[in-house]
Scaffold this active site. Structure first.
Site, PDB file in Angstrom:
ATOM      1  N   LYS A   1       0.853  -1.194   0.000  1.00 18.09           N
ATOM      2  CA  LYS A   1       0.000   0.000   0.000  1.00 18.09           C
ATOM      3  C   LYS A   1       0.888   1.243   0.000  1.00 18.09           C
ATOM      4  O   LYS A   1       0.603   2.235  -0.672  1.00 18.09           O
ATOM      5  CB  LYS A   1      -0.933  -0.032   1.214  1.00 18.09           C
ATOM      6  CG  LYS A   1      -2.003   1.053   1.226  1.00 18.09           C
ATOM      7  CD  LYS A   1      -1.556   2.349   1.869  1.00 18.09           C
ATOM      8  CE  LYS A   1      -2.685   3.366   1.874  1.00 18.09           C
ATOM      9  NZ  LYS A   1      -2.232   4.682   2.355  1.00 18.09           N
TER      10      LYS A   1
ATOM     11  N   ASP B   1      -5.279   5.081 -15.406  1.00 19.80           N
ATOM     12  CA  ASP B   1      -6.335   4.386 -14.668  1.00 19.80           C
ATOM     13  C   ASP B   1      -5.729   3.697 -13.436  1.00 19.80           C
ATOM     14  O   ASP B   1      -5.158   2.611 -13.554  1.00 19.80           O
ATOM     15  CB  ASP B   1      -6.977   3.374 -15.634  1.00 19.80           C
ATOM     16  CG  ASP B   1      -8.076   2.554 -15.001  1.00 19.80           C
ATOM     17  OD1 ASP B   1      -8.189   2.545 -13.767  1.00 19.80           O
ATOM     18  OD2 ASP B   1      -8.815   1.892 -15.759  1.00 19.80           O
TER      19      ASP B   1
HETATM   20  C1  MEV Z   1       0.616   4.710   4.930  1.00 15.65           C
HETATM   21  O1  MEV Z   1      -0.185   5.311   3.950  1.00 15.65           O
HETATM   22  C2  MEV Z   1       1.617   3.780   4.284  1.00 15.65           C
HETATM   23  C3  MEV Z   1       2.463   2.950   5.255  1.00 15.65           C
HETATM   24  O2  MEV Z   1       1.609   2.246   6.151  1.00 15.65           O
HETATM   25  C4  MEV Z   1       3.276   2.011   4.433  1.00 15.65           C
HETATM   26  C5  MEV Z   1       4.029   0.977   5.221  1.00 15.65           C
HETATM   27  O3  MEV Z   1       3.593   0.613   6.317  1.00 15.65           O
HETATM   28  O4  MEV Z   1       5.052   0.499   4.679  1.00 15.65           O
HETATM   29  C6  MEV Z   1       3.330   3.839   6.098  1.00 15.65           C
END
Ligand code: MEV
Length: 442
Positions: A280, A296
């Site tokens: 993420k 997209d």
């Molecule tokens: C937050 O948007 C993204 C993180 O959680 C990514 C990660 O944990 O590596 C900080």
């Protein structure tokens, strides 16, 4: 209960707003004002946005930020990012600067092939189906010539079509599995149009194929659609430096930092709960550039997460190691991107984003986006393994909290100074704000 509305899409914009605000809002007048507040005063520009989708009633703004100091294969870039999350652009910029001083990002496009499938049902002899496919394949290609002609002139087009037997997974299920090279276009419309034409030809030719029985000739086409899983439209981004060129932290030596960082990556490689959050973080960087450049992001997200599961278990997209005295951190990710067609020719800010990047072709954009993703991942892991994520995150979030409390410009200046050396949390900001307000009233 609100009565179902008929012919909503045909109503004028103001009638749509009238209907929505009277039915769903306790204060329709205020709701109307807020919706209209985001209309663009340039009516042509507003019309452009109105016509992107159906039933547009307003515009939804996201910040359009820039992350400077990206050195990618020796060329420097300022990367545009459209994102709402407070710390993302700051983190990307910080990581970019860190790696700019250590040789920058090395990126490489590994492959650019895209995929589309015609899914169909057939209950008959597989050898006859194979014979039919062999005989009809030239016609499948010939009947799409009017669509592929221009793409072929530029070096792209349909690369191959295969017949795939999927009956072990689902009774009577087969596919035409086609591969495409769409050059600088993301290619969704091109691929889908070719596939729909394949399906038509395939179905009609089956009806007159001599070897088929009456039932065999009735092939049932279920659907024709591109796949957003593009493991062969792949880019690699890497950074590396001598361990002695890493930064020391108050608690970790350079080597300890490298080892701890690699541990964090190893955990994401083996533990899906962590891998999802780790990836993420990568997608924070990827999506922001994908969105800013008019691509997209849903397709990119779907393809990236499928790729992260390609070995049967969801895992980290990035990897790290110590090789001799060198720290290496890299990632491979599928990115089906375009720099022509779609929003790229229409949205004024997309045009700005692409010009800022030097009008990249699709391959160059794949590399820029991958570098942004890796930078983001580096920044997140560096914070997580040293100070923890909240310190930087909450500092960036401070403005949002202050805005929630309607802080004035003067109060914001005081609060920023105060929170330079104090931990930010929702309640600590509230308390500090109350006390300076009390002091001001004394
Ligand atoms: C937050 O948007 C993204 C993180 O959680 C990514 C990660 O944990 O590596 C900080």
């Amino acid at each position: 209960m609100i009565k179902p509305v008929k012919g909503f899409s045909k109503l004028s914009k103001s009638d749509k707003i009238e209907w929505i605000t009277t039915n769903y809002f306790s204060d329709p007048k205020t709701a109307k004002r807020l919706i209209k507040q985001y209309w663009n005063s340039d009516s042509k520009l507003q019309q452009l946005h109105d016509e992107f989708i159906e039933n547009t009633i307003s515009n939804y703004y996201l910040p359009f930020g820039v992350a400077p100091n990206f050195l990618i294969n020796g060329k420097s870039y300022t990367i545009p990012m459209a994102i709402e999350e407070s710390s993302v652009v700051a983190a990307a910029s910080k990581a970019a600067k860190f790696w700019m001083d250590r040789g920058g990002f090395k990126t490489k496009v590994i492959a650019t092939t895209k995929i589309g499938q015609v899914h169909f049902m057939y209950s008959g002899s597989f050898s006859k189906l194979k014979a039919f496919f062999k005989s009809v394949k030239p016609k499948l290609l010939e009947n799409t010539k009017h669509m592929t002609h221009n793409m072929e002139k530029r070096g792209g087009g349909i690369l191959d079509i295969e017949l795939i037997d999927k009956t072990e997974d689902l009774k009577d299920y087969y596919q035409l599995h086609a591969t495409f090279e769409t050059l600088d276009a993301m290619g969704a419309n091109f691929i889908n149009s070719c596939l729909e034409q394949f399906a038509k030809t395939f179905k009609s030719e089956a009806l007159i194929f001599e070897q088929f029985s009456e039932t065999e000739s009735h092939i049932q086409i279920v659907m024709s659609i591109l796949s957003n899983y593009v493991p062969n439209c792949l880019v690699r981004a890497e950074v590396s430096c001598l361990i002695s060129d890493l930064d020391e932290t108050p608690t970790l030596s350079k080597l300890e930092f490298a080892q701890k960082f690699i541990r964090a990556v190893n955990i994401a490689e083996v533990e899906p709960y962590r891998a999802v959050t780790h990836n993420k973080g990568i997608m924070n960087g990827i999506d922001a550039v994908v969105l800013a450049t008019g691509n997209d992001f849903r397709a990119i997200e779907a393809g990236a997460h499928a790729y992260a599961s390609r070995n049967g278990k969801y895992s980290s997209l990035s990897h790290a190691e110590i090789d001799g005295d060198t720290f290496k951190f890299w990632m491979e990710i599928p990115l089906a991107l375009g720099t022509v067609g779609g929003l790229t020719n229409l949205h004024p800010l997309v045009k700005i984003a692409l010009e800022m990047l030097g009008q990249p072709n699709a391959k160059e954009l794949m590399q820029i986006v991958a570098a942004a993703g890796l930078a983001q991942n580096f920044a997140a892991l560096r914070s997580l393994t040293t100070t923890g994520i909240q310190e930087g995150h909450m500092k960036m979030h401070l403005m949002n909290i202050l805005n929630q409390f309607n802080a004035t410009k003067e109060e914001k200046t005081k609060m920023v100074a105060y929170f330079k050396n104090n931990p930010v949390s929702h309640s600590s900001v509230e308390d500090a704000l109350i006390s300076i307000r009390l002091m001001a009233n004394e």
